[in-house]
Design a protein around this motif. Sequence first.
Motif, PDB file in Angstrom:
ATOM      1  N   ASP A  56      -0.775  12.919  -2.764  1.00  0.00           N
ATOM      2  CA  ASP A  56      -1.501  12.550  -3.983  1.00  0.00           C
ATOM      3  C   ASP A  56      -1.882  11.000  -3.775  1.00  0.00           C
ATOM      4  O   ASP A  56      -3.093  10.690  -4.550  1.00  0.00           O
ATOM      5  N   ARG A  57      -1.116  10.295  -3.180  1.00  0.00           N
ATOM      6  CA  ARG A  57      -1.397   8.827  -3.228  1.00  0.00           C
ATOM      7  C   ARG A  57      -1.796   8.424  -2.004  1.00  0.00           C
ATOM      8  O   ARG A  57      -1.599   7.340  -1.358  1.00  0.00           O
ATOM      9  N   GLY A  58      -2.675   9.324  -1.242  1.00  0.00           N
ATOM     10  CA  GLY A  58      -3.187   9.127   0.283  1.00  0.00           C
ATOM     11  C   GLY A  58      -1.985   9.632   1.119  1.00  0.00           C
ATOM     12  O   GLY A  58      -1.042   9.730   0.817  1.00  0.00           O
ATOM     13  N   GLU A  59      -2.701   9.650   2.213  1.00  0.00           N
ATOM     14  CA  GLU A  59      -1.600   9.908   3.515  1.00  0.00           C
ATOM     15  C   GLU A  59      -0.549   8.846   3.607  1.00  0.00           C
ATOM     16  O   GLU A  59      -1.004   7.785   3.499  1.00  0.00           O
ATOM     17  N   LYS A 111      -9.073   3.615   4.119  1.00  0.00           N
ATOM     18  CA  LYS A 111      -8.893   2.717   2.972  1.00  0.00           C
ATOM     19  C   LYS A 111      -7.536   2.843   2.245  1.00  0.00           C
ATOM     20  O   LYS A 111      -7.082   3.770   2.024  1.00  0.00           O
ATOM     21  N   PRO A 112      -6.923   1.752   1.977  1.00  0.00           N
ATOM     22  CA  PRO A 112      -5.648   1.876   1.246  1.00  0.00           C
ATOM     23  C   PRO A 112      -6.121   2.476   0.096  1.00  0.00           C
ATOM     24  O   PRO A 112      -6.637   2.144  -0.739  1.00  0.00           O
ATOM     25  N   SER A 113      -5.405   3.553  -0.322  1.00  0.00           N
ATOM     26  CA  SER A 113      -5.510   4.464  -1.611  1.00  0.00           C
ATOM     27  C   SER A 113      -5.151   3.663  -2.967  1.00  0.00           C
ATOM     28  O   SER A 113      -5.886   3.841  -3.816  1.00  0.00           O
ATOM     29  N   MET A 114      -4.046   3.387  -2.762  1.00  0.00           N
ATOM     30  CA  MET A 114      -3.597   2.447  -3.964  1.00  0.00           C
ATOM     31  C   MET A 114      -2.276   1.686  -3.632  1.00  0.00           C
ATOM     32  O   MET A 114      -1.780   1.729  -2.384  1.00  0.00           O
ATOM     33  N   TYR A 115      -1.682   0.759  -4.382  1.00  0.00           N
ATOM     34  CA  TYR A 115      -0.874  -0.152  -4.019  1.00  0.00           C
ATOM     35  C   TYR A 115       0.289  -0.113  -5.164  1.00  0.00           C
ATOM     36  O   TYR A 115       0.127   0.150  -6.366  1.00  0.00           O
ATOM     37  N   PRO A 170       0.765  -1.238  -0.095  1.00  0.00           N
ATOM     38  CA  PRO A 170       0.042  -0.110  -0.040  1.00  0.00           C
ATOM     39  C   PRO A 170       0.926   0.945  -0.016  1.00  0.00           C
ATOM     40  O   PRO A 170       1.960   1.307   0.625  1.00  0.00           O
ATOM     41  N   THR A 171       0.323   2.138  -0.706  1.00  0.00           N
ATOM     42  CA  THR A 171       1.161   3.597  -0.654  1.00  0.00           C
ATOM     43  C   THR A 171       0.732   4.340   0.557  1.00  0.00           C
ATOM     44  O   THR A 171       1.318   5.150   1.020  1.00  0.00           O
ATOM     45  N   GLY A 172      -0.342   4.324   1.020  1.00  0.00           N
ATOM     46  CA  GLY A 172      -1.028   5.018   1.924  1.00  0.00           C
ATOM     47  C   GLY A 172      -2.590   4.806   2.168  1.00  0.00           C
ATOM     48  O   GLY A 172      -2.901   3.843   1.563  1.00  0.00           O
TER      49      GLY A 172
END
Lengths: 440, 314
Positions: A354-357, A317-321, A150-152
């Motif tokens: 931009d890719r979540g916290e 929520k995991p924003s992206m991976y 996960p990125t954040g």
Amino acid sequence: MTHRVRSGARAGLAAAAAGLLLAGCGVGADPVQNPELSDGEVTITFNWWGADARTQQTLDAIDLFEQEHPNIHVEPQYSDWNGYWDRMATTTAAGDMPDVSQFDQLYLASYADRGALLDLSTVANILDTSALGDKMLDAGRVDGDLYAVPTGGTTNGVIVNTTLFEQYGVPLPDTSHWTWEDMERAATRLTEASGGEVHGISPFGSDSFSLTVWARQHGGRLFDEEGKLAIDPDLLAGYWQRELDFIDSGAAPSAAQLTEKVGLPLDQSDLVTGKTAMSFIPAGQFSAYQAAAPDYDFALVNWPADSDTEPGFQYLKPSMYWAAASTSRHPAEAALLIDFLTNDTRVGELFGLDRGEPGNPAFRRAIEPTLDDSGREALAFTEAMSDEVGETPPITPAGASAIETVLARYNQEVLFGESSPREAAEAFLNELGDSINAAG
Amino acid sequence: MSALGEFRTLRRPAGRLSAAEKREQTRDTKAAAVFLTPWLLGLFGITIGPMIASLYLAFTDYNLLQDPKFTGLDNIRRMFTDDRLAHSLQVTFTYVIVSVPLQLALALALALLLDRGVRGLSLYRSVLYLPSLLGASVAIAVLWRLVFGAEGLVNAFLSLFGVEGRGWVSEPDTALGTLIILHVWTFGAPMVIFLAGLRQIPRELYEAASTEGASRIRQLFSITLPLLSPIIFFNLVLGIIGSFQSFTQAYIVSGGTGGPSDSTLFFSLYLYQEGFTSFRMGYASALAWLLLIIIGAFTALNFWASRFWVFYND
């Protein structure tokens, strides 16, 4: 005209045939344990979706990586969200999935279950995920194995265009404790004060994130641990009824106006063009909205709730991976790139929120001094929410990746009065349930 | 009709060839094979091969990422209970049955008009042909979305007359209509073929008819339409085949969803969604074959019906 269409059909068939020929060999091959980095020249492909700003940030990050590792060349591939997954499906079927891809929780299980993703424990000699913490990493596991980093994380929030509220002289209710009625009243007043020029709110639409938050707010959940649908049809019907109520009261634009905006990129959305004043967004996207609409001041607040709602309905929520292809011929270099994206604080500074916290605390410390006003507001919001977030629910199961497409379709049936919310809810659950069973 | 005749005269009578002629013929055959190779490669590589593959896939459960599993007639059984399939067939049939005749009628009317000797014919012909070149493009589909949008040109035009417009592409009752208009607008290709056909009709027939006192309307129905009927037939067959396969316009105008509320769910769009969005490539392959069968049946029906109205002046 016929020619183009036919050649399109032919290309489709060719893709299908290529899939048939290659499915036998590529996908799901046994990975090498602890692969070694090559000394020679290596080219890997790196695939992501996003708006222009993200594209530039990511290209800059690639430059940094290539400076550090001169023998590795990273070939970027990027597109908008629309079309990203269609292309992912075809390239993967052709055994040609990009070495490293940005992933979303909607698709993670579908690809991991079917052996398309690299089990990241096989590259643990290169990829260090210890900065993220086990709870964060759990969101990247499918059946116990880590397939994606996960990125954040991000919570959901309500974005409010305060400029519009001021312009039309409509006071905002106290958004720290507001109810659905407060929201609807404020939105309706704004629509009326503007003479229909703008509307108070853009309702949920086809977004499964807001549906999940809605379900949790009303004591339910979308999926259970076994990856089965677990939402009560009444809850879903209530979600759509909420939307209808917004439209009926004039708080939201008409069904036709809403439908016209479906699938448009962020910078053409009603919120950015100032046609509506409030909407439900992942908090991580707050800066992107603010950057796209410099003439407006936006604020980010928590969802309204009924007065008896238990806290903890929000979740991170995991924003992206980041994920790697199981068919990658350079798993070591792919892992090295993911490691760089996860651990090098210069990447954190480039990406901001931009890719979540960021899930990596070192990233968070690195970016705090660099944030602009909207960035600080988004970060402050997420930190304030950290007291309110509950357990993170399981990710979207295999077979349910199309949930947002199906949701959009039934949503439109409801909006145009072709089905009642209750009928649409049952039909939606049947269709998605069948799809999950077929995949299981 | 005349092409067949030319072909017959081209064919040399067999036998009685000298050794030199035979050698030349062998060389010709070899040259022909060389020139045909790219086409043959294309035919087998990207048409026949994939078709055979898709025929196999039609009987499998294939999610694109794992090996296909043979499931016999499951996909075919599924078709009978698939409501969205029935709906997409309904949308596609409506589209074909309305848009093809409209487009041909407009093309024929304009061809008749241009054939009466307009000054600057080649300019008109090119300008009217232009939409056919552009019509299937993504850019035009995007433009269409804007023209027929709630704040688009159409509504701006209507508001001049005090008529309040609507979101033509975003409401289920009108979305398909905008796609039909888009298709009718690309009348240029059949029009050019009609024009060529009109040029083939011997002028003496009209002169004779005029001398006999036949009105223009009478000439249209007794000379022009019967002699043009093979061309009408040709355009009809091509038009039906083409519009059954329509994809781009609906994909772009609806953002890939076939919406609003499935009102523009063309068959090929549904097939695409099943294959690439829902990962049911086996079922999508079966649908592709169903489309082939439907188009084949329509074309056969057309050829059968042509006996009653197409007039071959052989």
